[in-house]
Design a protein around this motif. Structure first.
Motif, PDB file in Angstrom:
ATOM      1  N   LEU A 182       8.590 -63.197 -49.682  1.00  0.00           N
ATOM      2  CA  LEU A 182       8.330 -63.873 -48.345  1.00  0.00           C
ATOM      3  C   LEU A 182       8.455 -62.808 -47.360  1.00  0.00           C
ATOM      4  N   ALA A 185       6.056 -60.335 -47.032  1.00  0.00           N
ATOM      5  CA  ALA A 185       4.787 -60.706 -46.280  1.00  0.00           C
ATOM      6  C   ALA A 185       4.891 -61.100 -45.048  1.00  0.00           C
ATOM      7  N   TYR A 187       6.613 -63.590 -43.626  1.00  0.00           N
ATOM      8  CA  TYR A 187       6.648 -64.787 -43.494  1.00  0.00           C
ATOM      9  C   TYR A 187       7.634 -65.156 -42.227  1.00  0.00           C
ATOM     10  N   GLY A 188       7.047 -66.196 -41.209  1.00  0.00           N
ATOM     11  CA  GLY A 188       8.150 -66.479 -40.264  1.00  0.00           C
ATOM     12  C   GLY A 188       7.936 -65.641 -38.955  1.00  0.00           C
ATOM     13  N   TYR A 192       2.699 -62.184 -40.221  1.00  0.00           N
ATOM     14  CA  TYR A 192       2.230 -63.108 -41.515  1.00  0.00           C
ATOM     15  C   TYR A 192       0.920 -63.390 -41.335  1.00  0.00           C
ATOM     16  N   ARG A 199      -0.398 -70.577 -47.249  1.00  0.00           N
ATOM     17  CA  ARG A 199       0.762 -70.891 -46.338  1.00  0.00           C
ATOM     18  C   ARG A 199       1.345 -72.115 -46.893  1.00  0.00           C
ATOM     19  N   ASP A 202       3.644 -70.973 -49.660  1.00  0.00           N
ATOM     20  CA  ASP A 202       4.793 -69.976 -49.129  1.00  0.00           C
ATOM     21  C   ASP A 202       5.693 -70.972 -48.399  1.00  0.00           C
ATOM     22  N   GLY A 203       5.234 -72.168 -47.826  1.00  0.00           N
ATOM     23  CA  GLY A 203       6.344 -73.006 -47.096  1.00  0.00           C
ATOM     24  C   GLY A 203       7.149 -73.547 -48.095  1.00  0.00           C
ATOM     25  N   ALA A 206       9.634 -71.144 -49.050  1.00  0.00           N
ATOM     26  CA  ALA A 206      10.646 -70.963 -48.110  1.00  0.00           C
ATOM     27  C   ALA A 206      11.736 -72.020 -47.944  1.00  0.00           C
ATOM     28  N   GLN A 212      14.350 -69.635 -43.748  1.00  0.00           N
ATOM     29  CA  GLN A 212      14.389 -69.683 -42.294  1.00  0.00           C
ATOM     30  C   GLN A 212      15.847 -69.395 -41.871  1.00  0.00           C
ATOM     31  N   ARG A 215      16.793 -65.105 -43.412  1.00  0.00           N
ATOM     32  CA  ARG A 215      15.809 -64.203 -42.977  1.00  0.00           C
ATOM     33  C   ARG A 215      16.490 -63.505 -41.495  1.00  0.00           C
TER      34      ARG A 215
END
Length: 518
Positions: A182, A185, A187-188, A192, A199, A202-203, A206, A212, A215
Motif C-alpha cells: 500500500l 502504491a 495509497y491514501g 494513488y 481501490r 486495497d481498502g 488497509a 491509515q 502510514r
C-alpha cells in the motif's frame, strides 16, 4: 604498538611486489608447461611413426607418416613463433615492473622530503603560537569556528540517531508485505492511482493492517532524517567557511614569519606525489593488461598455436592410429611393448602437465584478483592521506597477520580496508587546512578539525567522494553502510573508487597535514 603511515604504505608496497613476483613465477611455469606439452606431443608423434614402421606396409606407412609429419612440422613452427611472442610479453611485464619500482621509490623519497619540510614548518609554527593566539581578530574567528563546528557535530549526531531510528523502528513496517504494498502504491495520497475494483480491495487490505494510522508514523520516520541531514549539511558548510577564515589568518602568520618558501616546497612535493600516483595508476593498468596477455600466451593461448597443436592431436587420434595402437597392445613383442609403454608414459605426462596447468591457472586468477584489490586499497590509502607522516595506526598486525589473512583470502578487501580506517589516528596537534599549515594549539581545542587533536573532539566531515572519485580529503566519513553513505558502484563490490583502465583519474584532496593548529 602503532605503525606510521609511510611505513604502513611501504608494507603494502612490499606485499604488492610479492604478488607480482609470484604472478611472474607462475606465468613462467605455465610457459614451461605449454612448451613441455608441445614436446610431449612431438615425441608421441615420433613414437607412432616408429610403431608404424614396425607394423604397417610401406604404402600405408608413408601416408600415415606424411599426415603426422605435416601436423608435427606445423606445430613446431608455431611453437617457435609462440616462444618469441611469449618472450616479448615477459619483457614487457618486467619493464613495467621496473618502472613501477622506480616510481614507488621516487614517491617514497618525495614523501621523505615532504616530511622534512613538515618538521621545519612545525618548528616555525611553535615559535608563533603564543603571539597569534593573543590576536583579538584571530581569537574571535577561532571562537566562532569552534562554536559552529560544535553545532555541526551535534546536528550530525542527531541526524545519525534519526537514521538509526528509521532503520530500526521502520523494520516492522518494511517487513509487512501488505503495508509496503500500500505504501509503494501511494495509497491514501494524491499519487494513488487505481481502478474502482483495485481501490475496493486495497481498502479492505488497509483496514486489515491499520494502514491509515500506521502510514503517518512511517512517513515521519522517513522524513525526519532527511530534514535533519539537510540541516546538518548546512551547519557543516558554515563551520567549514568559518574554519577557512581561521586558516587564512594562520597562513598569513606563517608566511610573514618566513615560512612561505617551506610551505611552497611542501606544496611542490605534494604535487609531485600526486603526479607520481597518477603515473603509478597508469602503469598498474598497463601492467594488468600486459599480464593478461602474458597469462594467455603462457597457457598456450595463441589461436594459431592452439590450432596447430589441435591438428597434431587430431592426427594422433585418427582411427587408423588408434587401431594401430590397439593391435600393438594385443601382440606381445619386445619392440612393440617398448614403444607402447613410451606412448602411455607420454600421455600420462601430458595429463599431469594439463592438471598442473589447470591448478596454476586458478592460482594466477586468484593472484590477479588479489593484486587488483590491493591496488584499490593502496589508492584509498593514498586518497585518504593515510600515508601522511603524521598518520598512525594502532594495530601493527595490519601489516602482519591481518595482511597475510587478506592475501590468503581469509578476509575480503572491504573488510581489510575497513580495519585500516578504524585503526587510523592522526598524531596530536595535526590539522588540515586545505594545503596550509598548523601551529601549536596552546591549550585550545580545534573541535571542527577533521584531523583530531589531543584533547579535541573527533568530529569528521561527511565524505561524498567514495564511489565517485571526487571530494576533499577533509571529508572523512564515519557514516554507516560504507563510504559516502553507501556501497554503490565501482570495483571490488563497489567499495573502492580507484579509476581503472582508460581513466587515470585524480584525487581531490587538501594536501598532507603539517602542523598543530592554534
Amino acid at each position: 604498538m602503532s605503525i606510521r603511515g609511510p611505513e604502513a604504505l611501504a608494507s603494502l608496497d612490499e606485499a604488492m611486489r610479492d604478488i607480482r613476483r609470484e604472478e611472474e613465477e607462475i606465468t613462467r611455469r605455465l610457459a614451461r608447461s605449454a612448451e613441455k606439452l608441445g614436446k610431449i606431443r612431438e615425441n608421441e608423434a615420433e613414437l607412432f611413426r616408429q610403431l608404424a614402421q614396425l607394423r604397417l606396409d610401406p604404402a600405408v606407412q608413408g601416408e600415415l607418416d606424411g599426415t603426422i609429419s605435416a601436423a608435427e612440422n606445423k606445430a613446431r613452427d608455431m611453437l617457435k613463433a609462440h616462444a618469441k611472442d611469449l618472450s616479448k610479453a615477459e619483457k614487457d611485464v618486467a619493464g613495467i615492473d621496473a618502472a613501477l619500482a622506480r616510481l614507488t621509490a621516487d614517491r617514497a623519497e618525495t614523501l621523505k622530503a615532504f616530511e622534512g619540510h613538515q618538521a621545519e614548518l612545525k618548528a616555525l609554527a611553535a615559535k608563533l603560537g603564543d603571539r597569534i593566539a593573543k590576536d583579538p581578530e584571530f581569537a574571535a574567528k577561532r571562537s566562532r569556528a569552534t562554536e559552529l563546528a560544535d553545532v555541526a557535530a551535534q546536528s550530525m549526531r542527531k541526524t545519525e540517531q534519526a537514521e538509526t531510528d528509521r532503520d530500526e523502528k521502520g523494520k516492522p513496517y518494511r517487513d509487512d508485505p501488505l503495508f509496503i504494498y500500500l505504501w509503494e502504491a501511494g495509497y491514501g495520497t494524491a499519487s494513488y492511482r487505481a481502478n474502482n475494483l483495485i481501490r475496493y480491495f486495497d481498502g479492505l487490505v488497509a483496514n486489515l493492517v491499520g494502514f491509515q494510522k500506521a502510514r503517518p508514523n512511517f512517513a515521519m520516520l522517513n522524513e525526519i532524517p532527511l530534514r535533519l541531514r539537510e540541516h546538518a549539511e548546512r551547519q557543516i558548510e558554515n563551520a567549514k567557511a568559518a574554519e577557512a577564515e581561521v586558516d587564512t589568518l594562520e597562513m598569513a602568520a606563517i608566511d610573514t614569519a618566513g615560512g612561505k618558501p617551506i610551505r611552497q616546497a611542501m606544496e611542490a612535493s605534494q604535487k609531485k606525489i600526486d603526479a607520481l600516483d597518477a603515473e603509478i595508476v597508469a602503469a598498474e593498468d598497463q601492467r594488468d593488461e600486459t599480464a593478461k596477455t602474458l597469462g594467455v600466451l603462457s597457457q598456450g593461448g595463441n589461436p594459431a598455436l592452439e590450432g596447430a597443436l589441435n591438428e597434431l592431436a587430431t592426427a594422433l587420434g585418427r582411427e587408423d592410429i588408434q587401431t594401430l595402437l590397439a593391435e600393438a597392445r594385443r601382440t606381445r613383442t619386445g619392440q612393440d611393448d617398448t614403444i607402447v609403454a613410451q606412448i602411455d608414459d607420454a600421455r600420462a605426462r601430458a595429463r599431469e602437465e594439463q592438471g598442473e596447468t589447470r591448478e596454476q591457472n586458478e592460482r594466477l586468477k586468484t593472484l590477479a584478483a588479489r593484486r587488483r584489490e590491493l591496488e584499490d586499497i593502496q589508492w584509498e590509502f593514498k586518497k585518504q592521506r593515510f600515508d601522511d607522516p603524521r598518520s598512525t595506526f594502532r594495530d601493527e598486525k595490519l601489516v602482519g597477520d591481518v595482511l597475510n589473512d587478506f592475501l590468503r583470502g581469509g578476509i575480503s578487501a572491504a573488510s581489510y580496508w575497513d580495519q585500516w580506517r578504524r585503526s587510523q589516528n592522526w598524531s596530536a596537534g595535526t590539522t588540515d587546512w586545505g594545503g596550509g599549515v598548523g601551529l601549536p594549539n596552546n591549550g585550545r581545542q580545534r573541535s571542527n578539525s577533521p584531523w583530531p587533536e589531543a584533547g579535541g573532539n573527533t568530529f569528521n566531515w561527511p565524505d561524498s567522494s567514495f564511489g565517485g572519485g571526487g571530494g576533499s580529503s577533509k571529508s572523512r566519513s564515519k557514516s554507516k553502510g560504507g563510504f559516502g553513505g553507501g556501497w554503490g558502484g565501482g570495483s571490488s563490490g563497489g567499495v573502492f573508487s580507484r579509476p581503472r583502465t582508460g581513466s587515470v583519474g585524480t584525487r581531490k584532496h587538501s594536501g598532507f597535514k603539517t602542523g598543530g593548529g592554534f
